[in-house]
Design an enzyme around this catalytic site. Structure first.
Site, mmCIF file in Angstrom:
data_model
loop_
_atom_site.group_PDB
_atom_site.id
_atom_site.type_symbol
_atom_site.label_atom_id
_atom_site.label_comp_id
_atom_site.label_asym_id
_atom_site.label_seq_id
_atom_site.Cartn_x
_atom_site.Cartn_y
_atom_site.Cartn_z
ATOM 1 N N TYR A 143 14.474 20.458 0.659
ATOM 2 C CA TYR A 143 15.350 21.743 0.777
ATOM 3 C C TYR A 143 16.316 22.086 -0.105
ATOM 4 O O TYR A 143 16.716 23.212 -0.965
ATOM 5 C CB TYR A 143 16.727 21.524 1.964
ATOM 6 N N LYS A 194 5.113 10.448 6.635
ATOM 7 C CA LYS A 194 4.237 11.093 6.754
ATOM 8 C C LYS A 194 3.388 10.243 5.641
ATOM 9 O O LYS A 194 2.613 11.117 4.973
ATOM 10 C CB LYS A 194 3.821 12.523 6.767
ATOM 11 N N ASP A 226 5.184 13.123 13.244
ATOM 12 C CA ASP A 226 4.383 13.671 14.404
ATOM 13 C C ASP A 226 4.564 12.594 15.309
ATOM 14 O O ASP A 226 4.541 13.337 16.715
ATOM 15 C CB ASP A 226 3.018 14.074 14.316
ATOM 16 N N ASP A 250 16.225 17.360 10.439
ATOM 17 C CA ASP A 250 16.604 18.638 10.634
ATOM 18 C C ASP A 250 15.848 18.716 12.501
ATOM 19 O O ASP A 250 16.574 19.061 12.987
ATOM 20 C CB ASP A 250 16.095 19.558 9.971
ATOM 21 N N ASP A 254 17.383 17.465 15.801
ATOM 22 C CA ASP A 254 18.120 19.101 16.790
ATOM 23 C C ASP A 254 16.613 18.302 18.355
ATOM 24 O O ASP A 254 17.732 18.218 19.242
ATOM 25 C CB ASP A 254 17.397 20.017 16.400
#
Ligand code: NAD
Length: 366
Positions: A143, A194, A226, A250, A254
């Protein structure tokens, strides 16, 4: 993240926009019912600040925030300011505040209250007793990484690019927060990356692994993102604390939060290196229900409890607030977002009053 009890702690209330003033008022009532002296200040942020000062984070607000130990925010934003250019929008005020205070650690608990087990979209046996803490790195990664942008290739086609970047020190400081939290909980930490594909997360894994020797009492595991996304809906109770970078955090926070049902129940914390913190509900300013007394104030009240625990070291008071919330729910009181037939539908103020009443019963009154 070293936490000590702060005497005469300074608390800044930033109500913000939409339902912000309504829910922060309820948290304020809870604060006033606690047997502790706080210095409480208020300031404007977001749309409310734009109306008065033409900017979403006025200097006075930033100064008060820098001097506060704990900042409690309602929410910012609303359709009234949607047409403004990016740097003037209410949400920019919040981003500026996070960056000015160096709030690099975002803590998002996902706790399922037994009374709300039906609100989850998963089967009760999969989620009942759920208590996960997701620690997301908030000021680095893709980001913020440079270079970033959109360029035109020789063939005239547009190409967009971002850079995922972390230094060892950035990884270490967020991992330390996670290890220390795990030490105070079930002593299990899962680092999500990852590392099978991305160099940046290979360094992440290596650095977290190296740091783990300093926390021999915490069982560290690693999981690809994943698989983590899958495991969160398959068997979420296997997790205690999860630590991950900005982008994965992020998304996973959620996902985990939604296992618990209502957005009106979810608190969050953003901390810097000296445990100064901004505490806020995970939801936004809910313009659709603003001013109607319908908003659930519990996420904000629970955010206050997190602040008392993680910034002020007032664990007993945090526990008192959390058990007052549980007792209010156990009485069958529900704001519309968590209502089920057969229970008692109440508004924002009645829910706040119920928590204060329970707090007083628990010995919380001054
Ligand atoms: P939202 O979270 O405000 O609302 C989504 C839905 O959840 C709405 O139906 C709303 O009524 C409901 N809801 C939210 N909080 C609730 C509560 N406490 N009690 C009961 N119901 C609740 O998200 P949105 O509609 O996408 O965004 C509205 C505004 O909030 C936008 O301007 C957005 O930019 C802003 N926003 C601010 C923050 C923040 O301040 N941290 C976060 C997200 C969105």
């Amino acid at each position: 993240m070293s936490v000590k009890t702060v005497k005469g702690a300074k608390i800044l209330l930033l109500a913000g926009d939409g339902i912000g003033p309504e829910i922060v008022a309820e948290a304020h009532k809870v604060l006033m019912a606690l047997p502790f002296e706080f210095e409480i200040e208020e300031a404007l942020i977001g749309g409310a600040a734009i109306e008065l000062y033409d900017q979403p984070l006025p200097k006075d607000t930033l100064l008060k925030a820098q001097q506060a130990d704990l900042i409690l925010l309602g929410a910012v934003g609303g359709p009234k300011w949607d047409a403004l250019s990016n740097h003037l929008r209410p949400e920019k005020g919040l981003l500026q505040l996070r960056s000015a205070l160096g709030l690099f650690a975002n803590l998002r608990p996902a706790v399922l209250y037994p009374e709300l087990v039906q609100a989850s979209s998963l089967k009760p046996e999969v989620v009942s007793g759920l208590d996960i803490m997701i620690v997301r790195e908030l000021t680095g990664g893709i980001y913020f990484g440079e270079p970033r942008g959109v360029r035109t290739l020789e063939n005239g086609e547009q190409q967009a690019y971002n850079t995922d970047v972390y230094t060892e020190s950035e990884i270490k400081r967020i991992a330390r927060v996670a290890f220390e939290l795990a030490q105070k909980r079930d002593k299990k930490l899962c680092s999500v990356d990852k590392a099978n594909v991305l160099e940046v997360t290979q360094l992440w894994r290596k650095t977290v692994e190296a740091l783990s020797v300093e926390y021999p009492d915490v069982v560290l595991s690693h999981m690809y993102v994943d698989n983590a996304a899958m495991q969160l809906v398959k068997a979420p109770k296997q997790f205690d604390v999860i630590v991950t970078g900005n982008l994965f955090g992020d998304i996973l926070s959620d996902e985990a939060a939604m296992l618990t049902g209502s957005i009106g129940m979810l608190p969050s914390a953003s901390l810097n290196g000296s445990a100064q913190g901004l505490y806020e509900p995970c939801h936004g300013s809910a313009p659709d229900i603003a001013g109607q007394g319908l908003a659930n104030p519990l996420a904000t009240i629970l955010s206050l409890a997190m602040g008392l625990r993680y910034t002020l070291g007032l664990t007993d008071m945090a526990l008192m607030i959390e058990s007052a919330v549980k007792k209010a729910l156990a009485q069958g009181l529900r704001t519309p977002d968590i209502y089920e037939p057969g229970l008692e539908k109440v508004g924002t103020v009645q829910m706040g009053d119920a928590v204060v009443r329970e707090l007083k019963q628990l010995g919380g009154s001054k």
